[in-house]
Design an enzyme around this catalytic site. Sequence first.
Site, PDB file in Angstrom:
ATOM      1  N   ASN A   8      -1.688  -3.004   1.418  1.00  7.25           N
ATOM      2  CA  ASN A   8      -1.922  -1.905   0.484  1.00  7.25           C
ATOM      3  C   ASN A   8      -3.310  -2.143  -0.112  1.00  7.25           C
ATOM      4  OD1 ASN A   8      -1.926  -0.010  -1.520  1.00  7.25           O
ATOM      5  ND2 ASN A   8      -0.084  -0.759  -2.567  1.00  7.25           N
ATOM      6  N   ARG A  92      -0.269   1.076   3.839  1.00 11.26           N
ATOM      7  CA  ARG A  92      -0.074   2.214   2.953  1.00 11.26           C
ATOM      8  C   ARG A  92      -1.345   3.068   3.031  1.00 11.26           C
ATOM      9  NH1 ARG A  92       1.651   1.986  -3.278  1.00 11.26           N
ATOM     10  NH2 ARG A  92       2.089   4.197  -3.467  1.00 11.26           N
ATOM     11  N   HIS A 180       3.465   9.248  -4.035  1.00  7.44           N
ATOM     12  CA  HIS A 180       4.539   8.266  -4.283  1.00  7.44           C
ATOM     13  C   HIS A 180       5.696   8.450  -3.303  1.00  7.44           C
ATOM     14  CE1 HIS A 180       2.961   8.042  -8.664  1.00  7.44           C
ATOM     15  NE2 HIS A 180       2.536   6.980  -7.994  1.00  7.44           N
ATOM     16  N   ARG A 240      -4.713   8.460 -15.999  1.00  7.42           N
ATOM     17  CA  ARG A 240      -4.923   9.832 -15.508  1.00  7.42           C
ATOM     18  C   ARG A 240      -4.181  10.814 -16.416  1.00  7.42           C
ATOM     19  NH1 ARG A 240      -2.681   8.550  -9.676  1.00  7.42           N
ATOM     20  NH2 ARG A 240      -2.539   6.391 -10.350  1.00  7.42           N
ATOM     21  N   GLU A 378       8.281  -0.111  -2.130  1.00 11.68           N
ATOM     22  CA  GLU A 378       7.460   0.637  -1.164  1.00 11.68           C
ATOM     23  C   GLU A 378       7.066  -0.242   0.022  1.00 11.68           C
ATOM     24  OE1 GLU A 378       5.507   1.302  -4.781  1.00 11.68           O
ATOM     25  OE2 GLU A 378       4.935   3.348  -4.248  1.00 11.68           O
TER      26      GLU A 378
END
Length: 404
Positions: A8, A92, A180, A240, A378
């Site tokens: 990742n 990823r 996600h 964010r 994940e």
Amino acid sequence: MDTILVVNAGSSSVKFQVFAVEGEGKLQRLIKGQMDGIGSRPRLRAKGAESDPLADRVYPIESVPDVSAAMSIAGGWLRDELRISPMAVGHRVVHGGPQYERPVLIDHGVVARLERFITLAPLHQPYNLAPIRSLLANFPDLPQVACFDTAFHRTHDAVADYYAIPHQLHAEGVRRYGFHGLSYEYVAKTMPQVAPEIAKGRVIVAHLGSGASMCALKGGRSAESTMGFTALDGLPMGTRPGQLDPGVVLYLLSEKGMAASAVQNFLYRDCGLKGLSGVSNDMRELEISEDPKAKLAIEYFVYRIGLNAGMLAAALQGLDAFVFTAGIGENSVRIRALIVDKLAWLGVTLDPAENSRHARLISGSDSRIPVYVIPTDEELMIARHTLSLLANRPSSSFRQERVS
Ligand code: AMP
């Protein structure tokens, strides 16, 4: 031992995990590590399955100038010191564009297609692709698999993916993707073990980490998401803003004279909980802060989650369960309680004792809708996809393809 490496890669760090492939395709996590501080203070850290420390070393800044160099140091450490030569690497990749609705085995053509999506995710996609390119160049026979954050949402009805803008822009790729996805897919795959009947129904999953979004699942498939064209939309996040009137961006450009790149930086790094509180992007710090602006940031976070839950319940035309996951969702007793309070109009109640002990089911016995906490994974999802793509390749067995 057959192993799968999961990568990742971001702008300043490469996170990696190694899974052993055991009988019947079972995966066992062996190593969790990361090379961070790329371009500032490079540092390799790794732990074993029992959190036993395996490495913690710093490197001169000039020896790790970029993500590719970080990947090559981490890969070299695995290969030379731990004697780990993975049979495949799962990556990823944040953006799969409109086409990729499942993971894909990587070749040069795939990389070229994924490069086209750099403009759709400029702060993620280039860094995701960098280690793919360098592994492709240095180990051309090593199978690599790209797993997308967007892919799980490609089951949306078309209407859910439109913006009300001229069609030409939609055709170019300006549409609502959702992100996600690997986290939601993991939760969707876990739900049948947690509550088999409910898993077939209508579930809202709240992925609340430093990035945050919510997904409406119908029968285990994504029907709607709070995120859109980029990972800026929807819920407020660590740095964010979440949903923002585009007029604010116009104001920054025209009235404040900010360049587009400065606005981009501002929206990704200086807003959200950090911007609103002026204290921190970390929920743990906000929870202990006495600053009224920290309290406001928490209130805003919880309020927006409540609003968006209403929107997703409308998309699903009802609700059979609510699930918390990711850093805040899995760990913050207080934030979960505040959010459940916002769901009271749906007949949701909390069992405070079960919430405090982070039980899997935290709703009260009188709750009309059950509320679960399901830790996400994940990386395991990526490892599973990688193994499954490898197993389904037409001609080769794992062993023939291993890199030694
Ligand atoms: P993630 O991106 O899923 O790793 O989540 C990271 C975020 O989870 C951090 O920024 C923290 O704000 C939050 N977090 C982790 N542990 C806790 C906790 N015990 N209480 C509140 N927030 C937490």
